[in-house]
Write a protein that holds these residues in place. Structure first.
Motif, mmCIF file in Angstrom:
data_model
loop_
_atom_site.group_PDB
_atom_site.id
_atom_site.type_symbol
_atom_site.label_atom_id
_atom_site.label_comp_id
_atom_site.label_asym_id
_atom_site.label_seq_id
_atom_site.Cartn_x
_atom_site.Cartn_y
_atom_site.Cartn_z
ATOM 1 N N LYS A 169 28.926 39.171 36.251
ATOM 2 C CA LYS A 169 29.316 39.032 35.010
ATOM 3 C C LYS A 169 30.181 40.094 33.990
ATOM 4 C CE LYS A 169 28.895 35.240 31.799
ATOM 5 N NZ LYS A 169 28.085 34.034 31.773
ATOM 6 N N SER A 170 29.111 40.993 33.641
ATOM 7 C CA SER A 170 29.555 41.934 32.471
ATOM 8 C C SER A 170 30.051 42.967 32.810
ATOM 9 C CB SER A 170 28.218 42.729 32.827
ATOM 10 O OG SER A 170 26.785 42.235 32.189
ATOM 11 N N ALA A 171 30.350 43.145 34.500
ATOM 12 C CA ALA A 171 31.452 44.400 34.653
ATOM 13 C C ALA A 171 32.878 43.585 34.535
ATOM 14 C CB ALA A 171 31.278 44.508 36.188
ATOM 15 N N ALA A 172 33.007 42.704 34.985
ATOM 16 C CA ALA A 172 34.268 41.167 34.727
ATOM 17 C C ALA A 172 34.381 41.510 32.896
ATOM 18 C CB ALA A 172 34.119 39.631 35.510
ATOM 19 N N VAL A 173 33.752 41.920 31.977
ATOM 20 C CA VAL A 173 34.500 41.498 30.544
ATOM 21 C C VAL A 173 34.952 42.817 30.329
ATOM 22 C CG1 VAL A 173 33.394 41.580 28.028
ATOM 23 C CG2 VAL A 173 32.977 40.027 29.648
ATOM 24 N N ASP A 174 33.756 44.118 30.769
ATOM 25 C CA ASP A 174 34.275 45.428 30.849
ATOM 26 C C ASP A 174 35.820 45.869 31.254
ATOM 27 O OD1 ASP A 174 32.560 46.047 28.958
ATOM 28 O OD2 ASP A 174 30.872 46.495 30.159
ATOM 29 N N ASN A 175 35.456 45.455 32.540
ATOM 30 C CA ASN A 175 36.499 45.882 33.316
ATOM 31 C C ASN A 175 38.544 45.601 32.448
ATOM 32 O OD1 ASN A 175 38.015 46.294 36.053
ATOM 33 N ND2 ASN A 175 39.134 44.618 36.081
ATOM 34 N N ARG A 176 38.300 44.115 31.935
ATOM 35 C CA ARG A 176 39.323 43.249 31.859
ATOM 36 C C ARG A 176 39.878 44.371 30.528
ATOM 37 N NH1 ARG A 176 39.820 40.476 27.142
ATOM 38 N NH2 ARG A 176 38.551 39.897 26.460
ATOM 39 N N THR A 177 39.007 44.579 29.759
ATOM 40 C CA THR A 177 38.810 45.588 28.773
ATOM 41 C C THR A 177 39.406 46.575 28.669
ATOM 42 O OG1 THR A 177 37.023 44.332 27.563
ATOM 43 C CG2 THR A 177 37.361 46.558 26.425
ATOM 44 N N ASN A 178 38.438 47.587 29.949
ATOM 45 C CA ASN A 178 39.650 48.873 30.105
ATOM 46 C C ASN A 178 40.998 48.803 30.417
ATOM 47 O OD1 ASN A 178 36.768 50.480 29.359
ATOM 48 N ND2 ASN A 178 36.203 49.523 30.954
ATOM 49 N N GLU A 179 40.837 48.438 31.164
ATOM 50 C CA GLU A 179 41.987 47.971 32.177
ATOM 51 C C GLU A 179 43.500 47.365 31.013
ATOM 52 O OE1 GLU A 179 43.504 44.014 34.407
ATOM 53 O OE2 GLU A 179 42.968 45.912 36.464
ATOM 54 N N GLU A 180 42.800 46.690 29.388
ATOM 55 C CA GLU A 180 44.009 46.302 28.662
ATOM 56 C C GLU A 180 44.441 47.726 27.426
ATOM 57 O OE1 GLU A 180 44.131 43.035 26.312
ATOM 58 O OE2 GLU A 180 43.593 42.083 27.998
ATOM 59 N N LEU A 181 42.674 48.412 27.241
ATOM 60 C CA LEU A 181 42.983 49.251 26.409
ATOM 61 C C LEU A 181 43.733 50.313 27.306
ATOM 62 C CD1 LEU A 181 39.354 49.579 25.292
ATOM 63 C CD2 LEU A 181 41.286 49.606 24.103
ATOM 64 N N MET A 182 43.402 50.947 28.893
ATOM 65 C CA MET A 182 43.841 51.756 29.894
ATOM 66 C C MET A 182 45.636 52.441 29.843
ATOM 67 S SD MET A 182 43.477 53.195 33.989
ATOM 68 C CE MET A 182 43.965 51.900 34.083
ATOM 69 N N ARG A 183 46.437 49.953 30.227
ATOM 70 C CA ARG A 183 47.320 49.655 29.939
ATOM 71 C C ARG A 183 48.329 50.237 28.951
ATOM 72 N NH1 ARG A 183 47.367 44.600 30.530
ATOM 73 N NH2 ARG A 183 46.886 44.993 32.497
ATOM 74 N N MET A 184 47.670 50.178 27.287
ATOM 75 C CA MET A 184 48.687 50.053 26.596
ATOM 76 C C MET A 184 48.078 52.029 26.075
ATOM 77 S SD MET A 184 46.975 49.690 22.855
ATOM 78 C CE MET A 184 47.079 50.218 21.062
ATOM 79 N N ILE A 185 47.599 52.510 26.137
ATOM 80 C CA ILE A 185 47.097 53.784 25.648
ATOM 81 C C ILE A 185 48.291 54.994 26.608
ATOM 82 C CG2 ILE A 185 45.147 55.710 26.107
ATOM 83 C CD1 ILE A 185 43.070 54.296 25.310
ATOM 84 N N CYS A 186 48.337 54.057 28.129
ATOM 85 C CA CYS A 186 49.392 55.255 29.306
ATOM 86 C C CYS A 186 50.208 54.647 28.576
ATOM 87 C CB CYS A 186 48.475 54.756 30.788
ATOM 88 S SG CYS A 186 47.055 55.519 30.944
#
Length: 191
Positions: A169-186
């Motif tokens: 459950k925690s990984a799903a929350v952090d995964n979504r945030t990491n994915e969105e930040l990575m997409r934006m930064i890249c």
């Protein structure tokens, strides 16, 4: 995702094994789980091993550096920059100098500890702030619009120490945030 910017993921705790974003072929993984003397501080032997292991990777990149226990690695990455820069830090715990509210007009390195985010957007090992992911992204867009970003690091994962269902459950929350930040930064190119 197509990116020219290197993405380096330092895996100390195994927490990224639960996050789908980490399986992207664009990400270079650096296995650090076998290095002792690194949790919350870094002893001399561990410091030497980290320098050796991280030497091939650029400071001008997007770095994922695991739990907030390893946020000290920001110092390693910025010490390798060879031009004047300012450090912009997003952290719920005020242990860093701040230039908040002013445009800097020199290269910047951004360090994000996800504990600055509310619990709905990041599960961390530390207490959370109340910033939303959308607010963080809005501030990052302003920085990218006005400053030359030479590197970014993201920390604040919740180390894999919970029961299996809580970890997922925690990984799903952090995964979504990491994915969105990575997409934006890249979408922006460091350097």
């Amino acid at each position: 995702m197509i990116t020219k910017q290197p993405i380096i993921l330092l895996n100390f705790t195994g927490v990224y094994d639960y996050e789908v974003f980490a399986s992207s072929p664009c990400i270079t993984h650096v296995d650090c789980h076998d290095i002792s003397g690194v949790d919350c501080y870094c002893d001399e032997e561990a410091r030497a091993e980290l320098r050796r292991r991280l030497a091939p990777y650029p400071a001008k990149a997007l770095h994922f550096i695991d739990s907030g226990d390893f946020h000290y690695l920001t110092e390693y990455w910025v010490s390798r920059l060879r031009e004047p820069f300012s450090l912009i830090v997003f952290d719920h715990h005020r242990a860093w100098p701040s230039k908040a509210g002013s445009l800097i007009h020199e290269p910047v390195y951004i360090s994000i500890d996800k504990d600055v985010l509310r619990k709905q957007d990041a599960v961390t090992d530390w207490s959370n702030g109340d910033m939303t992911l959308l607010q963080l992204q809005a501030v990052l867009r302003i920085i990218y619009a006005h400053e030359r970003v030479v590197g970014v690091d993201i920390t604040g994962e919740c180390s894999a120490s919970l029961d299996y269902l809580s970890e997922l459950k925690s990984a799903a929350v952090d995964n979504r945030t990491n994915e969105e930040l990575m997409r934006m930064i890249c979408q922006h190119d460091c350097g």
